[in-house]
Structures are given as structure tokens and as C-alpha cells.
Design a protein around this motif. Structure first.
Motif, PDB file in Angstrom:
ATOM      1  N   LEU A  57      21.507   6.360  21.848  1.00 40.95           N
ATOM      2  CA  LEU A  57      20.443   5.448  21.424  1.00 40.95           C
ATOM      3  C   LEU A  57      19.252   4.431  22.642  1.00 40.95           C
ATOM      4  N   GLY A  65      24.497   1.205  20.265  1.00 43.20           N
ATOM      5  CA  GLY A  65      23.431   2.469  20.878  1.00 43.20           C
ATOM      6  C   GLY A  65      24.536   3.061  21.034  1.00 43.20           C
ATOM      7  N   GLU A 107      15.964   3.565  29.849  1.00 45.47           N
ATOM      8  CA  GLU A 107      17.399   3.018  29.570  1.00 45.47           C
ATOM      9  C   GLU A 107      17.756   2.739  30.116  1.00 45.47           C
ATOM     10  N   PHE A 164      24.892   6.256  15.733  1.00 42.76           N
ATOM     11  CA  PHE A 164      25.215   5.360  16.643  1.00 42.76           C
ATOM     12  C   PHE A 164      25.874   4.066  16.543  1.00 42.76           C
ATOM     13  N   PHE A 205      17.060  -0.756  19.860  1.00 39.55           N
ATOM     14  CA  PHE A 205      17.097   0.817  20.216  1.00 39.55           C
ATOM     15  C   PHE A 205      16.721   1.569  19.538  1.00 39.55           C
ATOM     16  N   ALA A 248      18.346   1.843  24.487  1.00 38.24           N
ATOM     17  CA  ALA A 248      17.834   0.158  24.100  1.00 38.24           C
ATOM     18  C   ALA A 248      16.561   0.047  24.346  1.00 38.24           C
TER      19      ALA A 248
END
Length: 157
Positions: free
Chosen positions: A142, A131, A40, A126, A98, A144
């Protein structure tokens, strides 16, 4: 000749087995969790780069082409189930990507509508811009994903 097991031996063996299972289970969970955080964090900047459509960004010739820019509606997005990625266009010319795997129970998100990426398994939603969780039981945004935007082509980086 074998000696019968004492109560102390049986309890010690059982406790050692339980402790081993607990340690193995915790270390596996910790490894997965830290991998998600790393992914992430490392993919957040590249997604921003794609959104700005910076020319010559990141070594050229990304990966597999996913789609054409014209196929991603402004204010919406498109899910690519095989690649487990969702590409959105929150604002004209700004593309984001995402993971398509819901952070609640691991379902693949089902659709993009009304400014949200929606998981119909348990109702998580989301925001298409970042996200982040907009509703439902999902505990985290979520992650990326890194994409490239070159001309009218969007690809995985």
C-alpha cells in the motif's frame, strides 16, 4: 464517383486503428503507473516523520483532521473510507498512514486486525508497520500517505 476499397486499404486502415488504440491504452497505463510510483516515493518520508512525531514538522497546519490519537489502537489501525486512507499505530506513539485502496483490484480495505490491514475482496493482507504485502494476491505494498500528528490530533498533510 467512389472507388471500391481494396483489401490492402481495409487491412492498412484496420492495422492503423489497432496500433492507435494500443498506443493510447499503453500511454494511459504508463501515466497511471508512474504517478503511483511517484506518490509512493514522495510520501514515504513524510509518513516516517509523522511516526516520529517530530515537532513543527512541515509547515504547520496540515489538512483536515481525521481523528484523535487515542482512536488508533496500538498494534492496530482505523480506515477512513471517504479519504481512502488507513492510519495505523504499530508501536505506541508511532503513527503511519497508507492508501486504503488495495493494490490488487482497487477495493477499499475492510479492516485492521492481528497486525495487518485486510482487504476482504480477494484476501490481500498488508503489514501495519510499512504497508508491505503480508499475504494474498496483491502485487505491491500500500502506498504511504502523508499525515501530521500535532498533540492528540491526526490529520491529512
Amino acid at each position: 464517383m467512389t472507388h471500391p476499397s481494396t483489401r490492402r486499404t481495409v487491412l492498412a486502415t484496420g492495422a492503423a486503428s489497432a496500433a492507435s488504440a494500443l498506443l493510447l491504452g499503453c500511454s494511459k497505463y504508463g501515466d497511471e503507473n508512474s504517478g503511483g510510483d511517484t506518490e509512493e516515493a514522495s510520501s514515504a518520508a513524510p509518513s516516517g516523520t509523522a511516526a516520529g512525531e517530530a515537532p513543527g514538522g512541515g509547515g504547520g497546519g496540515g489538512g483536515k483532521e481525521l481523528t484523535k490519537t487515542a482512536d488508533i489502537p496500538v498494534g492496530g489501525g482505523k480506515i477512513f473510507k471517504d479519504e481512502k486512507v488507513v492510519v495505523t499505530q504499530p508501536e505506541k506513539g508511532g503513527f503511519k498512514a497508507f492508501s486504503a485502496v488495495c493494490t490488487h483490484q482497487g477495493c477499499i480495505v475492510a479492516n485492521v486486525s492481528d497486525g495487518t490491514i485486510n482487504c476482504t475482496c480477494h484476501g490481500s493482507k498488508f503489514k501495519i508497520a510499512d504497508g508491505s504485502v503480508a499475504g494474498g494476491p496483491a502485487p505491491k505494498p500500500l502506498p504511504a500517505r502523508q499525515i501530521t500528528v500535532e498533540g492528540d490530533s491526526i490529520g491529512l498533510a
